[in-house]
Design an enzyme around this catalytic site. Structure first.
Site, mmCIF file in Angstrom:
data_model
loop_
_atom_site.group_PDB
_atom_site.id
_atom_site.type_symbol
_atom_site.label_atom_id
_atom_site.label_comp_id
_atom_site.label_asym_id
_atom_site.label_seq_id
_atom_site.Cartn_x
_atom_site.Cartn_y
_atom_site.Cartn_z
ATOM 1 N N ASP A 50 0.939 -1.202 0.104
ATOM 2 C CA ASP A 50 -0.007 -0.160 -0.126
ATOM 3 C C ASP A 50 0.864 1.158 -0.122
ATOM 4 O O ASP A 50 1.848 1.254 0.620
ATOM 5 C CB ASP A 50 -0.942 0.038 1.275
ATOM 6 C CG ASP A 50 -2.174 1.007 1.133
ATOM 7 O OD1 ASP A 50 -2.443 1.423 -0.009
ATOM 8 O OD2 ASP A 50 -2.545 1.474 2.123
ATOM 9 N N HIS A 104 -3.444 14.296 0.935
ATOM 10 C CA HIS A 104 -3.779 13.250 2.008
ATOM 11 C C HIS A 104 -2.249 13.396 2.986
ATOM 12 O O HIS A 104 -2.769 13.260 4.144
ATOM 13 C CB HIS A 104 -3.815 11.888 1.676
ATOM 14 C CG HIS A 104 -3.784 10.792 2.758
ATOM 15 N ND1 HIS A 104 -4.659 10.793 3.592
ATOM 16 C CD2 HIS A 104 -3.023 9.646 2.922
ATOM 17 C CE1 HIS A 104 -4.555 9.939 4.414
ATOM 18 N NE2 HIS A 104 -3.405 9.187 4.232
ATOM 19 N N GLU A 129 -10.003 4.220 4.091
ATOM 20 C CA GLU A 129 -9.282 4.711 2.994
ATOM 21 C C GLU A 129 -9.664 4.483 1.851
ATOM 22 O O GLU A 129 -9.718 3.372 1.304
ATOM 23 C CB GLU A 129 -7.688 4.534 3.537
ATOM 24 C CG GLU A 129 -7.114 4.888 4.672
ATOM 25 C CD GLU A 129 -5.526 4.929 4.728
ATOM 26 O OE1 GLU A 129 -4.878 4.291 4.012
ATOM 27 O OE2 GLU A 129 -5.242 5.703 5.825
ATOM 28 N N GLU A 161 -9.228 4.060 -2.036
ATOM 29 C CA GLU A 161 -7.940 4.057 -2.727
ATOM 30 C C GLU A 161 -8.573 3.023 -4.027
ATOM 31 O O GLU A 161 -9.520 2.819 -4.257
ATOM 32 C CB GLU A 161 -7.046 3.172 -1.955
ATOM 33 C CG GLU A 161 -6.706 3.649 -0.528
ATOM 34 C CD GLU A 161 -5.249 3.185 -0.085
ATOM 35 O OE1 GLU A 161 -4.445 2.442 -0.878
ATOM 36 O OE2 GLU A 161 -5.220 3.202 1.373
ATOM 37 N N ASP A 177 -8.963 0.495 2.501
ATOM 38 C CA ASP A 177 -7.832 0.179 3.341
ATOM 39 C C ASP A 177 -8.464 0.595 4.662
ATOM 40 O O ASP A 177 -7.988 1.769 5.169
ATOM 41 C CB ASP A 177 -6.702 0.922 3.061
ATOM 42 C CG ASP A 177 -5.576 0.662 3.951
ATOM 43 O OD1 ASP A 177 -5.618 -0.365 4.497
ATOM 44 O OD2 ASP A 177 -4.604 1.594 4.317
ATOM 45 N N ARG A 209 -7.231 3.974 13.447
ATOM 46 C CA ARG A 209 -6.319 5.228 14.044
ATOM 47 C C ARG A 209 -5.841 5.218 15.080
ATOM 48 O O ARG A 209 -4.591 5.842 15.510
ATOM 49 C CB ARG A 209 -7.121 6.764 13.411
ATOM 50 C CG ARG A 209 -7.858 6.808 12.191
ATOM 51 C CD ARG A 209 -6.720 6.612 11.245
ATOM 52 N NE ARG A 209 -7.311 6.793 9.597
ATOM 53 C CZ ARG A 209 -6.428 6.550 8.661
ATOM 54 N NH1 ARG A 209 -5.312 6.004 8.714
ATOM 55 N NH2 ARG A 209 -7.176 6.767 7.468
ATOM 56 N N GLN A 231 -2.962 2.713 15.201
ATOM 57 C CA GLN A 231 -1.903 3.226 14.176
ATOM 58 C C GLN A 231 -1.185 4.194 14.973
ATOM 59 O O GLN A 231 -0.058 4.254 14.763
ATOM 60 C CB GLN A 231 -2.775 3.628 12.946
ATOM 61 C CG GLN A 231 -1.828 4.287 11.860
ATOM 62 C CD GLN A 231 -2.288 4.714 10.804
ATOM 63 O OE1 GLN A 231 -3.515 4.670 10.674
ATOM 64 N NE2 GLN A 231 -1.765 5.208 9.853
ATOM 65 N N LYS A 274 -4.048 -1.939 10.345
ATOM 66 C CA LYS A 274 -4.294 -2.018 8.858
ATOM 67 C C LYS A 274 -4.497 -3.561 8.330
ATOM 68 O O LYS A 274 -5.063 -3.770 7.398
ATOM 69 C CB LYS A 274 -3.632 -1.290 7.892
ATOM 70 C CG LYS A 274 -3.722 0.385 8.156
ATOM 71 C CD LYS A 274 -2.663 1.007 7.436
ATOM 72 C CE LYS A 274 -2.767 2.438 7.638
ATOM 73 N NZ LYS A 274 -3.832 3.043 6.365
ATOM 74 N N THR A 278 -8.631 -5.355 4.333
ATOM 75 C CA THR A 278 -8.565 -4.646 3.117
ATOM 76 C C THR A 278 -9.653 -5.140 2.184
ATOM 77 O O THR A 278 -9.701 -6.107 1.825
ATOM 78 C CB THR A 278 -7.183 -4.804 2.620
ATOM 79 O OG1 THR A 278 -6.298 -4.369 3.625
ATOM 80 C CG2 THR A 278 -6.993 -3.508 1.385
ATOM 81 N N GLU A 323 -9.290 12.642 8.125
ATOM 82 C CA GLU A 323 -9.260 13.974 7.246
ATOM 83 C C GLU A 323 -10.532 14.828 7.281
ATOM 84 O O GLU A 323 -10.668 15.775 7.464
ATOM 85 C CB GLU A 323 -8.731 13.941 5.901
ATOM 86 C CG GLU A 323 -7.293 13.590 5.704
ATOM 87 C CD GLU A 323 -6.966 13.134 4.428
ATOM 88 O OE1 GLU A 323 -6.598 13.703 3.423
ATOM 89 O OE2 GLU A 323 -7.243 11.758 3.986
HETATM 90 MN MN MN Z 1 -3.781 3.027 2.730
#
Ligand code: MN
Length: 403
Positions: free
Chosen positions: A117, A124, A191, A193, A225, A229, A232, A245, A249, A352
């Site tokens: 990834d 971002h 996420e 993607e 993804d 948080r 993480q 993560k 996925t 975000e």
């Molecule tokens: Mn990602």
């Protein structure tokens, strides 16, 4: 039967033909199909009935044999399937092999080999930098404009759209906490993607050049993804994401071949720093893709990230991940990184969109900082196609279950 009578401009018309793998009710066999409107064509059965030499390649439980066959075969198979669904002379022959999408089960379309990834949206990266390193000066780290940042993920937990996502548990520790605690993530995020699917392998020790991207990459798919948080933030220094993560996925059940996206190719954003020769795409054909992504939370659109704004292209990502001699395998999947555009409504993560929970979203069913149990997240997208007709990308959806 609808397939030959699709409405003009259907984003899943014969100009698209994404590949998937399906099974029929009560049957255990899986086989390759292509989507046309809201139907799926049993590609192997149609090929067999038309006497195509590719039937054996398509009568498989995954796309991997087709992926490994290479670009010339990809084009031949696509050409013959296009003919099968557009030539009136074939109509009576292929019609029995269409099934309504609502009547089939869609499966993970390919066996995922390695999963990587990236982190290739400048918007971002700047937003995440500002959130995670508020006193860190420039929100972009010094290497970011020189190489596509990435990490190796967990191939075995890539799941197909519709698979329930169980809220992960793990360690978390806010800066103000005296000690870490263990429990279900309280900052579960998405996420948005795009995932690229490798078909043709490469030799160990031999880098793949920028210009060989389309010899190796078969197609693309929407990818979510899922990211915890809180896990993480505590675990990622100094080696990057790990358990935050790797729990799941999600990818779409449909792989759109790059050949269907010729009209969507665009030049990536202007390069602000000189690039080393293996990444320098100034003289190569445009490798950006104009994909318009939409993120819906419980059916309510919360973001529309533009893929054309990605700084690093999939061709550069492929060149970078093999420049040290690492080899590609059929079924390798690599994610673009969260797609975020320059505007607030174009951000591809709740991190975000809510600025790490500070500004919750106002949804019809209440405020949302991060995902709650029962929430359903759906990514969809389209790209410009031939004659102004849209190319629809298959959606990727997932519902959060209590952990
Ligand atoms: Mn990602």
């Amino acid at each position: 039967m609808p397939p030959f009578d699709l409405p003009e401009g259907d984003p899943f018309g014969p100009h698209n033909l994404p590949y998937g793998v399906f099974s029929l009710p009560g049957a255990s066999e899986r086989t390759v199909g292509v989507r046309l409107g809201d139907q799926v064509l049993d590609a192997a059965a149609a090929a067999r009935a038309l006497g195509s030499p590719h039937a054996a390649l398509l009568a498989r439980p995954t796309l991997n044999a087709l992926l490994a066959a290479g670009r010339t075969t990809w084009s031949e198979v696509r050409r013959s399937l296009t003919e099968a669904v557009t030539d009136p002379a074939h109509r009576a022959t292929v019609e029995p092999f269409f099934h309504p999408l609502s009547a089939v089960t869609l499966h993970l379309p390919f066996e995922v080999a390695d999963y990587v990834d990236f982190y290739s949206s400048e918007h971002h990266a700047r937003n995440a930098g500002a959130i995670f390193r508020p006193d860190g000066g420039d929100s972009l780290l010094p290497n970011w404009k020189h190489l596509p940042i990435g990490y190796h993920g967990r191939a075995g937990t890539v799941v197909v759209s519709g698979t329930e996502i169980v809220r992960p548990s793990g360690q978390r520790k806010a800066p103000t906490d005296a000690a870490p605690v263990f429990g279900p993530s309280v900052r579960l995020d998405i996420e948005a993607e795009v995932g690229f699917v490798v078909g043709v392998p490469s030799a160990h020790g031999t880098p793949v050049a920028l210009g060989d991207f389309r010899e190796h990459v078969f197609g693309l798919t929407l990818l979510n993804d899922w990211s915890a948080r809180d896990i993480q933030a505590w675990e990622y220094v100094p080696l990057g994401p790990f358990l935050a993560k790797s729990f799941a996925t999600s990818v779409s059940a449909w792989i759109t071949p790059l050949e269907a996206l010729e009209d969507a190719r665009v030049t990536p954003p202007e390069r602000t720093h000189p690039l080393l020769p293996y990444l320098d795409d100034a003289a190569t054909e445009p490798a950006g893709y104009d994909l318009r992504i939409s993120v819906a939370l419980n059916g309510h659109v919360v973001s529309e990230p533009p893929f054309s704004s990605m700084y690093w292209t999939a061709a550069q990502q492929l060149a970078h991940m093999t420049v040290n001699g690492a080899s590609l395998r059929t079924g390798d999947l690599y994610g673009s990184g969260t797609v975020s555009g320059p505007h607030e409504h174009e951000r591809g993560s709740l991190l975000e969109l809510t600025w790490n929970g500070r500004d919750p979203l106002e949804l019809p069913d209440g405020k949302r900082a991060f995902l709650e149990d029962g929430d359903v997240v759906t990514l969809s997208a389209w790209a410009p196609g031939p004659g102004g007709v849209r190319v629809g990308l298959g959606e990727v959806s997932g519902r959060i279950a209590a952990g």
